[in-house]
Write a protein that holds these residues in place. Structure first.
Motif, PDB file in Angstrom:
ATOM      1  N   LEU A 106     -12.811  25.279 -38.636  1.00 49.32           N
ATOM      2  CA  LEU A 106     -14.161  25.786 -38.433  1.00 49.32           C
ATOM      3  C   LEU A 106     -14.535  25.711 -36.953  1.00 49.32           C
ATOM      4  N   VAL A 163     -12.241  23.618 -44.844  1.00 48.96           N
ATOM      5  CA  VAL A 163     -13.070  23.269 -43.682  1.00 48.96           C
ATOM      6  C   VAL A 163     -12.237  23.147 -42.414  1.00 48.96           C
ATOM      7  N   ARG A 168     -23.278  17.476 -32.287  1.00 45.43           N
ATOM      8  CA  ARG A 168     -21.877  17.491 -32.715  1.00 45.43           C
ATOM      9  C   ARG A 168     -21.820  16.915 -34.129  1.00 45.43           C
ATOM     10  N   VAL A 178     -17.819  16.451 -39.268  1.00 48.73           N
ATOM     11  CA  VAL A 178     -17.204  17.322 -40.265  1.00 48.73           C
ATOM     12  C   VAL A 178     -15.722  16.975 -40.344  1.00 48.73           C
ATOM     13  N   SER A 232     -11.966  16.793 -41.631  1.00 53.41           N
ATOM     14  CA  SER A 232     -11.210  17.826 -42.343  1.00 53.41           C
ATOM     15  C   SER A 232     -10.626  17.349 -43.662  1.00 53.41           C
ATOM     16  N   GLU A 235     -19.861  27.131 -36.688  1.00 52.71           N
ATOM     17  CA  GLU A 235     -19.744  27.035 -38.141  1.00 52.71           C
ATOM     18  C   GLU A 235     -19.945  25.601 -38.616  1.00 52.71           C
ATOM     19  N   GLN A 236     -19.489  24.641 -37.823  1.00 54.78           N
ATOM     20  CA  GLN A 236     -19.716  23.245 -38.187  1.00 54.78           C
ATOM     21  C   GLN A 236     -21.208  22.918 -38.149  1.00 54.78           C
ATOM     22  N   GLN A 237     -21.931  23.439 -37.161  1.00 57.73           N
ATOM     23  CA  GLN A 237     -23.373  23.216 -37.114  1.00 57.73           C
ATOM     24  C   GLN A 237     -24.070  23.891 -38.292  1.00 57.73           C
TER      25      GLN A 237
END
Length: 676
Positions: free
Chosen positions: A577, A574, A518, A521, A523, A581-583
């Motif tokens: 996502l 961002v 996880r 990320v 925002s 996409e975050q990975q």
């Protein structure tokens, strides 16, 4: 004439006799007696119960300490014997003996040359100046009453003008007092929360620290604010009455005599001590309310964090019920605290303020009676009475505030205890792994010797783990759920302590990239900030060309999110996502840094197989050493070794593709294939 020359005791006797002769007076005296006995008895019982509960809690705490496992016993992390970091020495005994209130206050106000002390000085000066002006205002009120009784209208109008003029500095000083108190609390909170933030950055194991503290958001924000507000209120409750009593006593002693004034103070002292004794501890109740508030905040944060998952699972009603449960608990404790405040305020107001005024009136009677025979000395009786009465009322209010300072002190102690729990957990977590660069570049990147890893509760997960990961080698960690795969990574990164054995991580910090399942990320950061996280504009890598960043996004399949260099600096891109996409975005950190070692915990679990192959092929092509946690055995094609963890805590270290390694040597495996 007899009343004028009688002793104060005669006035009191005459007053009691007059009340006893009246039915309403007898009822009031009886109510006083019943209330005093009942409230005092209740206070004694509550205090005994509180002492018993405190002893039981202390015994439970001692038993927990005796039963808790020593997880760091015999462990050596990065060459520091016994899991002890020489940089984190035990505090001196004197510091350990400090109360939570004193420790937290020292952090908020470390020395006399700080902003909180400056504002406290302004607050003290404002209190003193305001009281001096108040004495003048009270004198003006006495003159106004006297002129009104005499119907001297011209003088009365002029005196009203003087009163209006003196009211201007009185109002300004009252506002200054509140402003200075607010600024003192704010400056204390700024310093205190700075220590909390530094604790986050310097904690040996932030996850363990925050888990041990619990209710972190409430302790770090709401409780620190409540502590600072209560500490300033406590200072006001002590300083203001003391200054008032000092200044007003000098004026009153010159007007009504020292004997009468001491009698009045004797009543205030007795009444204040009694109301303080019969009031139960506000500290415990305030702590209970803060704890309930913390649980409610944590529950809301959990719902906000997993809103999508809750909605998909149809768990809205269940979560709403849980939130209502936390809210009801908070409301119940808040009602109890509010009821106690109501009872305490009512009792304090009646006994100290209104009966204090009655006591002041009674002590003034001999002097007023004497003024009839000695008018030249005491002046006009009406002016004397009104001036003394207002000053004595202020003295009574000051005494009430002084004895009520215990409530503010109780709240401050309760909040300090909660904040101290967070501070202690940040400071007392087990030592982290020390990262250093070896002199020999061919030395193993990771060395484990008889390593054991426990859960925070002391349950042993891994034991006897011995291996060496050389440059270019890549190890795939496999095993069923709960066997300790992620726990091993936490130990390598220093988030969890080694329970036994030795663990060395011989890689510079800037040559290690961690990709969790996880990724972090937030925002509010731009694409560039997220791709280079945790670098800032002060780090060398921050100067990487925008073209390189765009190239990394294209590599990760995210080129559509940034069509030009300007998009790299826009945080709103961002938002929204997906998990995959975050990975992918987190994987660009590895692409840009090209580390010596990458530690990954299912980094592509939400991505399609094509990107998974792309990521691991990139690591192989660039000779990046890996420690990878996964459930897919086919990823072994990209790794040189496999570490198979068993539920019983043992492990097997197997060579699978040594030819893929850029450098390094074979590992030691016993004949049975069990790790040696």
């Amino acid at each position: 004439g007899g009343m004028a020359s009688a002793a104060p005791a005669s006035v009191t006797s005459a007053l009691a006799a007059a009340w006893a002769a009246d039915p309403a007076g007898r009822l009031l005296l009886s109510a006083w007696a019943v209330t005093a006995v009942g409230v005092t008895t209740r206070a004694i019982l509550l205090r005994r119960r509180a002492r018993t509960r405190s002893k039981e809690q202390q015994q439970q705490q001692e038993s927990k300490v005796e039963d808790s496992p020593s997880t760091a016993s015999g462990a050596t992390i990065d060459g520091a014997a016994g899991g002890t970091d020489p940089q984190r020495e035990e505090p001196p005994t004197a510091t350990k003996q400090q109360t939570p209130f004193r420790r937290v206050l020292t952090l908020a106000v470390p020395s006399w040359r700080t902003r909180p002390v400056l504002w406290v000085g302004v607050l003290t000066s404002g209190i003193a100046l305001r009281l001096l002006v108040s004495i003048k205002v009270n004198s003006e009120i006495g003159v106004l009453g006297s002129l009104l009784a005499k119907r001297e209208w011209a003088s009365l109008l002029r005196c009203q003008l003087g009163y209006a003029l003196w009211a201007v500095p009185a109002s300004l000083l009252a506002a200054l007092q509140k402003y200075a108190a607010t600024q003192a609390s704010l400056s204390m909170r700024t310093r205190l929360q700075h220590h909390v933030h530094q604790g986050y950055a310097e904690a040996a194991s932030l996850p363990l620290s925050l888990s041990a503290a619990g209710e972190t958001v409430q302790r770090a924000t709401g409780d620190t604010k409540s502590f600072c507000d209560a500490a300033v209120q406590m200072y006001e409750a002590l300083a203001k009455p003391l200054i008032e009593v000092t200044l007003l006593s000098a004026k009153l002693a010159s007007m009504m005599g020292g004997v009468q004034l001491m009698q009045c103070y004797g009543f205030f002292l007795f009444a204040g001590c009694w109301t303080r004794f019969v009031g139960p501890s506000i500290s415990t109740m305030s702590g209970d309310v803060a704890a309930a508030e913390g649980k409610l905040v944590a529950a809301h944060a959990q719902v906000a964090e997993y809103a999508e998952e809750i909605a998909m699972s149809g768990g809205g009603c269940l979560e709403a019920g849980a939130l209502d449960g936390h809210l009801n608990a908070l409301a119940s404790r808040s009602r109890t605290l509010s009821l106690q405040h109501f009872c305490s305020e009512s009792l304090d107001s009646y006994v100290v303020r209104y009966l204090g005024i009655l006591a002041a009136f009674t002590t003034m009677m001999p002097a007023v009676a004497k003024s009839a025979a000695d008018h030249a000395t005491l002046g006009d009786p009406t002016e004397y009475f009104l001036t003394c009465l207002h000053l004595l009322v202020n003295v009574g209010m000051a005494c009430r505030d002084l004895f009520g300072a215990g409530k503010a002190a109780g709240t401050a102690r309760a909040m300090a205890t909660r904040v101290a729990v967070l501070m202690d957990s940040l400071a007392s977590a087990p030592s982290a792994t020390l990262v250093h660069t070896p002199a020999d570049q061919d030395a193993p990147l990771i060395e484990m010797s008889n390593l054991g890893v426990d859960r925070p509760d002391g349950t042993r997960l891994l034991r006897g783990l011995t291996l060496a990961l050389s440059p270019g080698q890549r190890v795939l960690v496999l095993g069923p759920n709960g066997v300790g795969k992620s726990s091993l990574l936490r130990a390598i990164l220093g988030l969890w302590p080694a329970a036994e054995g030795e663990l060395r991580l011989n890689v510079p910090h800037d040559k290690v990239v961690v990709l969790p399942q996880r990724p972090y990320v937030p925002s509010n950061l731009s694409l560039k900030a997220l791709m280079l996280y945790p670098a800032t504009e002060h780090d060398a890598i921050w100067g990487v060309a925008d073209a390189t960043l765009l190239e990394a996004l294209e590599w990760a399949g995210l080129g559509a999110h940034a069509t030009g260099a300007a998009d790299l600096h826009r945080p709103e891109l961002v938002q929204g996502l997906s998990g995959g996409e975050q990975q992918r975005l987190a994987a660009t950190r590895l692409y840009l840094r090209k580390p010596s070692l990458a530690i990954m915990d299912e980094p592509t679990s939400a991505c399609e197989p094509a990107f998974e192959r792309l990521l691991f092929s990139y690591c192989v092509a660039n000779a990046i050493s890996l420690v990878t946690i996964a459930h897919k055995k086919d990823l072994g094609a990209y790794h040189t070794h496999q570490l198979l963890l068993e539920p019983n805590g043992s492990a097997k270290y197997i060579e699978v593709n040594e030819g893929l390694a850029g450098t390094g040597s074979s590992s030691n495996v016993s004949e049975e294939g069990v790790l040696c």
